[in-house]
Design a protein around this motif. Sequence first.
Motif, PDB file in Angstrom:
ATOM      1  N   THR A  39       0.884  -1.159   0.000  1.00 24.84           N
ATOM      2  CA  THR A  39       0.000   0.000   0.000  1.00 24.84           C
ATOM      3  C   THR A  39       0.920   1.206   0.000  1.00 24.84           C
ATOM      4  O   THR A  39       1.776   1.336   0.873  1.00 24.84           O
ATOM      5  CB  THR A  39      -0.912   0.011   1.239  1.00 24.84           C
ATOM      6  N   VAL A  71       1.330   3.668 -12.157  1.00 24.75           N
ATOM      7  CA  VAL A  71       0.053   3.040 -11.828  1.00 24.75           C
ATOM      8  C   VAL A  71      -0.709   2.920 -13.139  1.00 24.75           C
ATOM      9  O   VAL A  71      -0.876   3.905 -13.858  1.00 24.75           O
ATOM     10  CB  VAL A  71      -0.740   3.893 -10.812  1.00 24.75           C
ATOM     11  N   SER A  91      -3.188   0.241  -3.553  1.00 23.48           N
ATOM     12  CA  SER A  91      -2.778  -1.069  -3.026  1.00 23.48           C
ATOM     13  C   SER A  91      -2.778  -2.096  -4.142  1.00 23.48           C
ATOM     14  O   SER A  91      -3.662  -2.080  -4.997  1.00 23.48           O
ATOM     15  CB  SER A  91      -3.746  -1.535  -1.942  1.00 23.48           C
ATOM     16  N   GLY A  92      -1.802  -2.983  -4.112  1.00 18.04           N
ATOM     17  CA  GLY A  92      -1.721  -4.055  -5.096  1.00 18.04           C
ATOM     18  C   GLY A  92      -0.355  -4.702  -5.069  1.00 18.04           C
ATOM     19  O   GLY A  92       0.434  -4.497  -4.148  1.00 18.04           O
ATOM     20  N   LEU A 103       2.273  -0.791 -10.878  1.00 13.45           N
ATOM     21  CA  LEU A 103       1.148  -1.323 -10.123  1.00 13.45           C
ATOM     22  C   LEU A 103      -0.039  -1.370 -11.084  1.00 13.45           C
ATOM     23  O   LEU A 103      -0.529  -0.331 -11.515  1.00 13.45           O
ATOM     24  CB  LEU A 103       0.869  -0.400  -8.931  1.00 13.45           C
ATOM     25  N   PRO A 106      -4.767  -1.218  -9.526  1.00 13.10           N
ATOM     26  CA  PRO A 106      -4.730  -1.234  -8.069  1.00 13.10           C
ATOM     27  C   PRO A 106      -6.082  -0.886  -7.450  1.00 13.10           C
ATOM     28  O   PRO A 106      -6.936  -0.247  -8.072  1.00 13.10           O
ATOM     29  CB  PRO A 106      -3.731  -0.123  -7.747  1.00 13.10           C
ATOM     30  N   TYR A 108      -7.636   1.625  -5.083  1.00 12.60           N
ATOM     31  CA  TYR A 108      -7.136   2.962  -4.784  1.00 12.60           C
ATOM     32  C   TYR A 108      -8.173   3.787  -4.042  1.00 12.60           C
ATOM     33  O   TYR A 108      -9.370   3.495  -4.081  1.00 12.60           O
ATOM     34  CB  TYR A 108      -6.700   3.696  -6.055  1.00 12.60           C
TER      35      TYR A 108
END
Length: 116
Positions: A39, A71, A91-92, A103, A106, A108
Amino acid sequence: MLDRLSSSQEDLESEELREDTATAGCTRIGDCQDRQIVTVTGTLRTVTLRPRAGVPALEAELFDGSAALDVVWLGRRSIVGIEPGRKLIASGRISMSRGRRVLFNPKYELRPLGRE
């Protein structure tokens, strides 16, 4: 105080972003390793539409003061609120592509505009 006066605007912004990362309980982007579930939080520096294998992909560069992370939302041309200068938490699982941290798709959360 003297250090703050002699620092560049970019250095001051980087320091502020590093403090945000610590208070949000997130991993610093500079500390992220390949295949790690993380994260992260930071500010979007750029947002571009760049197709990948013929599929639309919205790409943004997230910067937290320690390093940058790409991202990527596959199959998306735009997302409301995803714009340069906006802060978010994502997060991912980190992957490495051409030497950069990425990422994909994700989870988010956009940070409130009032906190910026």
